[in-house]
Enzyme design. Structure first.
Site, short mmCIF file in Angstrom:
data_model
loop_
_atom_site.label_atom_id
_atom_site.label_comp_id
_atom_site.label_asym_id
_atom_site.label_seq_id
_atom_site.Cartn_x
_atom_site.Cartn_y
_atom_site.Cartn_z
N GLU A 107 0.84 -1.20 0.00
CA GLU A 107 0.00 0.00 0.00
C GLU A 107 0.87 1.25 0.00
O GLU A 107 0.59 2.22 -0.72
CB GLU A 107 -0.92 0.01 1.22
CG GLU A 107 -1.84 1.22 1.26
CD GLU A 107 -2.73 1.26 2.49
OE1 GLU A 107 -3.09 2.38 2.90
OE2 GLU A 107 -3.04 0.19 3.05
N SER A 119 -8.07 -9.50 6.96
CA SER A 119 -7.85 -10.35 5.79
C SER A 119 -7.91 -11.84 6.13
O SER A 119 -7.56 -12.68 5.30
CB SER A 119 -6.50 -10.02 5.15
OG SER A 119 -5.46 -10.05 6.10
#
Length: 508
Positions: free
Chosen positions: A325, A467
């Site tokens: 990210e 996740s």
């Protein structure tokens, strides 16, 4: 009452286990009281012996066994997930915990169903049992599983023969010597297993597991496979969880680190963590059919970075080096962005230029807040994000883990080691316990849980990163339930009802 009775069929097996227990002074003077009992060979002798066993808190059976599964070899250790006999089945829920401990002890352990036969099984009979899904066969475990009742029960077998190398074979008999050495190493692990047994309470943090962005990213890959067929290429891990990645690989997804590994024109999914513009440009040059699974909340940070850089600011991103990210966001503002990981890094920012800061979406809110405060102290006019960059799911899960950590002796965070949000949950839990911080550990699945962590831990906090599949949490609860009576309570701090639309390429 004895803490653990370990049953073996043969005298050589009993002596090996007892020798291993005597040779481990590191178990300490307070290790469980273990009694090793020879019960004789075959289900009838095992049943008679089981009826005469003295009281014990936990019961285990170990010794030699025959392989049914093609992946088992002589010397391997099978920990039974269930014991079968005829149409009866006795579950062994703590098997993943015990197998993980054996692996950490250096033994080649795996889990699977074990079937008890009234007689030695020939090669043809073994193939038939293998077709029913059994991994190994013995002649004693079923009567002992029945006798265990509600007590914790474990069945552990060292493989000495296979369908292709039957028991009455010189090579197989030679392998029994090595198998005896393995049995000696199993004894201390069974003692640690017994020490971890007992009643406990599990506090489930809620929300936990998948967030809307992760669900969207996984669905994108699944729909791409359905629409375009396998293979579908995915740049980097779609989300940072090894179980998700393996499941999608089984369905036909191919994960690559670099677009150079993708054939020209192939269907390619960008992960939920986002990519830099240079990656998009490369995909365009190579004619890749791109489906973008970037989380909309990450895309928001990208847009903010572009806006701030366009007006001439130095864009400071609070985050962790090497995270995908971070690489994607900084790729939006080449020459105009810089990374700060902690308060000390703020001192290195260059003066004489307007400063604006953004935050990686999966950080711990308290730590990111301290870095942001340090930026504002040094640059009073620094502008922060228009909305909180740390995503709702990360914040909610951190609030929830605080709610359980305050009461827990041990906090387990289920998630992969490369998951930023799971790592932050572990750090948050470790900072907020009662009477000092609780023990907080990150685990991928039940096999990662060290039995020593559970010894004396009567209240366990449990959560999972955004996740992590919810099924992994269920698996941990089931494994803990195999150690004794379990009371499960949920601590819910908020409800989540966020949904994101799918990209047009995979919409119905």
């Amino acid at each position: 009452m004895t803490d653990l009775i370990v049953c073996t069929a043969l005298g050589m097996e009993a002596r090996a286990v007892a020798r291993g227990l005597r040779s481990r002074p590191d178990l300490g003077s307070d290790h469980p009281r273990v009694r090793v009992v020879r019960i004789g060979m075959g289900p009838d002798r095992a049943a008679r012996a089981a009826a005469l066993l003295p009281p014990a808190a936990a019961l285990a059976v170990t010794g030699f066994g025959g392989a049914l599964h093609h992946g088992l070899r002589p010397g391997d250790v099978l920990v039974a997930t269930e014991v079968r006999s005829g149409d009866r089945v006795w579950p062994c829920p703590s098997a993943p915990l015990l197998a993980g401990e054996l692996l950490r002890a250096g033994l080649p352990a795996r889990t699977g169903p074990l079937v008890t036969s009234p007689r030695i099984v020939t090669s043809r009979g073994r193939h038939a049992l293998a077709r029913e899904g059994a991994y190994a066969v013995d002649m004693e475990s079923a009567p002992l599983a029945a006798a265990a009742g509600a007590r914790p029960f474990a069945a552990v077998r060292v493989i000495v023969d296979t369908p292709d190398a039957p028991l009455l074979n010189l090579a197989t008999m030679g392998g029994a010597v090595a198998a005896r050495r393995t049995l000696a190493r199993i004894g201390p692990v069974l003692a640690r297993w017994a020490a971890a047994t007992g009643p406990r309470r599990v506090l489930l943090a809620s929300p936990r597991s998948f967030c809307a962005g992760v669900e969207r990213a996984i669905e994108i890959v699944e729909r791409a496979l359905d629409r375009f067929g396998a293979p579908v290429y995915v740049r980097k891990q779609i989300v940072h969880n090894i179980h998700v990645v393996r499941d999608l690989e089984r369905r036909g997804a191919v994960f690559v680190d670099d677009l150079a590994e993708v054939p020209e024109g192939a269907v390619t999914v960008f992960s939920a963590h986002g990519v830099a513009p240079s990656v998009r440009e490369e995909a365009g040059r190579r004619g890749l059919r791109v489906v973008d699974a970037t989380c909309p909340l990450v895309a928001k940070v990208h847009a903010e970075a572009r806006r701030l850089a366009a007006r001439g600011d130095l864009v400071v991103l609070i985050g962790h080096a090497g995270h995908e990210e971070v690489e994607g966001v900084l790729g939006e503002v080449p020459g105009a962005g810089t990374l700060v990981e902690d308060e000390a890094g703020v001192a290195g920012l260059p003066p004489g230029r307007g400063v604006a800061y953004l935050t990686q979406t999966t950080l711990a809110a308290d730590e990111a807040g301290r870095v942001a405060a340090a930026i504002r102290r040094r640059f009073p006019d620094a502008e922060g994000p228009r909305g909180d960059d740390i995503c709702y799911a990360t914040t909610n899960r951190q609030h929830a883990v605080r709610a359980v950590a305050a009461e827990a002796d041990l906090v387990l965070v289920v998630g992969s080691a490369n998951s930023s949000n799971a790592l932050r949950l572990t750090e948050v839990a470790a900072r907020c316990g009662h009477d000092g911080a609780p023990l907080a550990r990150l685990v991928d699945d039940p096999g990662d849980i060290a039995l020593d962590w559970l010894r004396g831990a009567r209240t366990v906090g449990l959560t999972a990163g955004a996740s992590t599949p919810g099924g992994m949490v269920d698996a941990v609860v089931a494994a803990l339930g195999g150690l004794g009576p379990l009371e499960v309570e949920e601590r819910r701090v908020t409800e989540e009802n966020v949904e994101f639309t799918l990209p047009k390429e995979v919409r119905p």
